[in-house]
Design an enzyme around this catalytic site. Structure first.
Site, short mmCIF file in Angstrom:
data_model
loop_
_atom_site.label_atom_id
_atom_site.label_comp_id
_atom_site.label_asym_id
_atom_site.label_seq_id
_atom_site.Cartn_x
_atom_site.Cartn_y
_atom_site.Cartn_z
N ASP A 143 11.36 -2.02 -18.43
CA ASP A 143 12.40 -3.45 -17.69
C ASP A 143 11.14 -4.84 -18.73
O ASP A 143 10.13 -5.25 -19.53
CB ASP A 143 11.81 -3.74 -16.48
CG ASP A 143 10.03 -3.52 -16.04
OD1 ASP A 143 8.98 -4.22 -16.53
OD2 ASP A 143 9.83 -2.75 -14.58
N GLU A 166 -12.89 6.91 13.65
CA GLU A 166 -13.07 5.39 12.78
C GLU A 166 -14.60 6.24 11.95
O GLU A 166 -15.04 7.56 12.27
CB GLU A 166 -13.93 4.51 13.76
CG GLU A 166 -13.02 3.83 15.02
CD GLU A 166 -13.78 3.67 15.92
OE1 GLU A 166 -15.16 3.28 15.77
OE2 GLU A 166 -13.17 2.68 16.63
N LYS A 179 17.11 -3.56 -16.66
CA LYS A 179 18.18 -3.29 -15.59
C LYS A 179 17.59 -4.01 -14.74
O LYS A 179 17.03 -4.85 -14.44
CB LYS A 179 16.93 -1.40 -15.72
CG LYS A 179 15.36 -2.20 -15.10
CD LYS A 179 14.85 -0.57 -14.37
CE LYS A 179 13.61 -1.04 -14.10
NZ LYS A 179 13.00 -2.23 -13.00
N ARG A 235 16.85 -3.77 -10.04
CA ARG A 235 16.71 -3.55 -8.56
C ARG A 235 17.47 -3.50 -7.61
O ARG A 235 16.68 -4.88 -7.03
CB ARG A 235 15.09 -3.23 -9.35
CG ARG A 235 14.17 -2.42 -7.92
CD ARG A 235 13.06 -2.52 -8.32
NE ARG A 235 12.19 -2.19 -8.65
CZ ARG A 235 11.52 -1.22 -9.26
NH1 ARG A 235 11.91 -0.17 -8.74
NH2 ARG A 235 10.77 -1.47 -10.73
N ASP A 272 -12.95 9.42 17.15
CA ASP A 272 -11.60 8.85 16.65
C ASP A 272 -10.92 8.44 15.36
O ASP A 272 -9.65 7.74 15.33
CB ASP A 272 -11.82 8.04 17.65
CG ASP A 272 -12.48 6.70 17.33
OD1 ASP A 272 -12.98 6.92 16.10
OD2 ASP A 272 -13.06 5.64 18.17
N ARG A 312 0.95 -4.58 -6.34
CA ARG A 312 2.63 -4.83 -6.53
C ARG A 312 3.04 -5.81 -5.72
O ARG A 312 3.82 -6.99 -5.61
CB ARG A 312 3.31 -3.65 -6.38
CG ARG A 312 2.89 -2.68 -7.32
CD ARG A 312 3.84 -1.59 -7.07
NE ARG A 312 3.08 -0.15 -6.15
CZ ARG A 312 3.93 0.79 -5.69
NH1 ARG A 312 4.44 1.52 -6.26
NH2 ARG A 312 2.54 1.69 -4.92
N GLN A 313 2.40 -5.87 -4.44
CA GLN A 313 2.62 -7.17 -3.05
C GLN A 313 2.34 -8.60 -3.59
O GLN A 313 0.53 -9.15 -3.01
CB GLN A 313 2.27 -7.08 -1.94
CG GLN A 313 2.83 -5.82 -1.71
CD GLN A 313 2.92 -4.99 0.04
OE1 GLN A 313 2.99 -5.75 0.62
NE2 GLN A 313 2.44 -3.75 0.24
#
Length: 316
Positions: free
Chosen positions: A174, A44, A197, A199, A42, A101-102
């Site tokens: 940037d 896993e 720049k 975004r 499945d 990035r979060q």
């Protein structure tokens, strides 16, 4: 190959970057630990450690690159297996930290996924993290265990230093990358320029202006991650339009998703220099891309951590 003398040091790897793991162990003087990663019908993940690790200091190598969710689950399950097999310490070597990035709430009701991944690694049983170029340095503070962050700038800088390029300007794509560009410029003894720049939405950027003198210069754009390559190729094309003689680009983490390879191939970038924190697929290995190895750096860091000697000199 000289053999490392302490049998309590063992290095294992999972599926994300086996070539890098092999190179790291060769630099240390070890053979890779024996383990298998399989799938149940499945999907896993099933992991088996095929040698005794009781009382050992384990260094587990896994970049949480694409497919990130698969690689994170492999990592978490392997950590649990190591803990249950009575490893003394479980040191996670993350050449590339996915979801980095979060790292904050940019908009309402957004998750901070970089913190979630840190929590998952700690809860699973990690005792230390060794990584390269976190997207945001504050991610170190998301952990309550030691985090050693190594830098890709010295490796990239040494490569360009050996090319003996003329009239070089290091360019930040940037404002957020100015510190990184300054570190490379200090090593190459060159001025810097900044691309101003905005975004409008993720993975879409628009060049507004170039701060600094780049006319007639050889420009080296430096970033930590190149994902869809929209920012870096737009920057390179703008630099040429503003009078740059030629444009090189470099980054530590070549994510290179979606249209990245096509964009780089069609851009004004003469050469893109990356490191092997993320393994390049066969279709990504184009003539314009040069890959440098972080294996000697990570191998030295592993030895220093294991021998309780200073790692700080490797940060620069």
């Amino acid at each position: 190959m000289a053999k490392y003398g302490d049998p309590s040091l063992k290095v294992f790897t999972l599926n994300s970057n086996k070539d890098l793991a092999q190179e790291i162990t060769e630099n240390i003087g070890l053979t890779l630990g024996k383990n298998s990663v399989m799938r149940f019908s499945d999907g896993e993940v099933q992991i088996n450690i095929e040698e005794s690790i009781r009382g050992c200091d384990i260094y587990l190598i896994q970049s949480t690159s694409a497919p990130a969710n698969e690689h994170i689950m492999e990592l978490l399950i392997m950590i649990d297996a190591l803990k249950r097999a009575s490893a003394k310490t479980i040191n996670i070597v993350l050449p590339y930290y996915g979801y980095g990035r979060q790292d904050r709430k940019a908009r309402a009701r957004e998750p901070i996924t970089a913190k979630l991944v840190a929590n998952l690694l700690e809860t699973a049983g990690a005792t230390r993290v060794l990584t390269v170029d976190l997207h945001a340095t504050q991610i170190q503070g998301f952990f309550d265990i030691p985090v050693d962050q190594l830098m890709g700038v010295p490796i990239l800088s040494d490569y360009f230093k050996d090319k003996n390029l003329d009239d070089v300007v290091v360019v930040s794509p940037d404002h957020g990358g100015v510190v990184r560009a300054r570190k490379m410029a200090d090593r190459l003894k060159t001025p810097i320029a900044i691309i101003d720049k905005r975004r409008p939405k993720p993975n879409v950027s628009e060049v507004m202006n170039i701060v600094g003198n780049i006319e007639g210069k050889t420009c080296i754009i430096i970033d930590d991650i190149i994902d869809t390559a929209g920012t870096i190729t737009l920057a390179a094309n703008a630099l040429v339009e503003y009078g740059a003689k030629e444009v090189y680009a470099c980054c530590t983490h070549p994510v290179l998703s979606g249209p990245a390879i096509e964009r780089i191939h069609n851009s004004k970038i003469k050469e893109l220099v990356v490191t092997n924190t993320i393994a390049l697929k066969e279709e990504q290995q184009i003539d314009k891309i040069t890959s440098l190895s972080v294996a000697p750096l990570l191998a030295e860091a592993i030895i220093r951590v294991h021998e309780n000697s200073s790692v700080s000199t490797l940060f620069d």
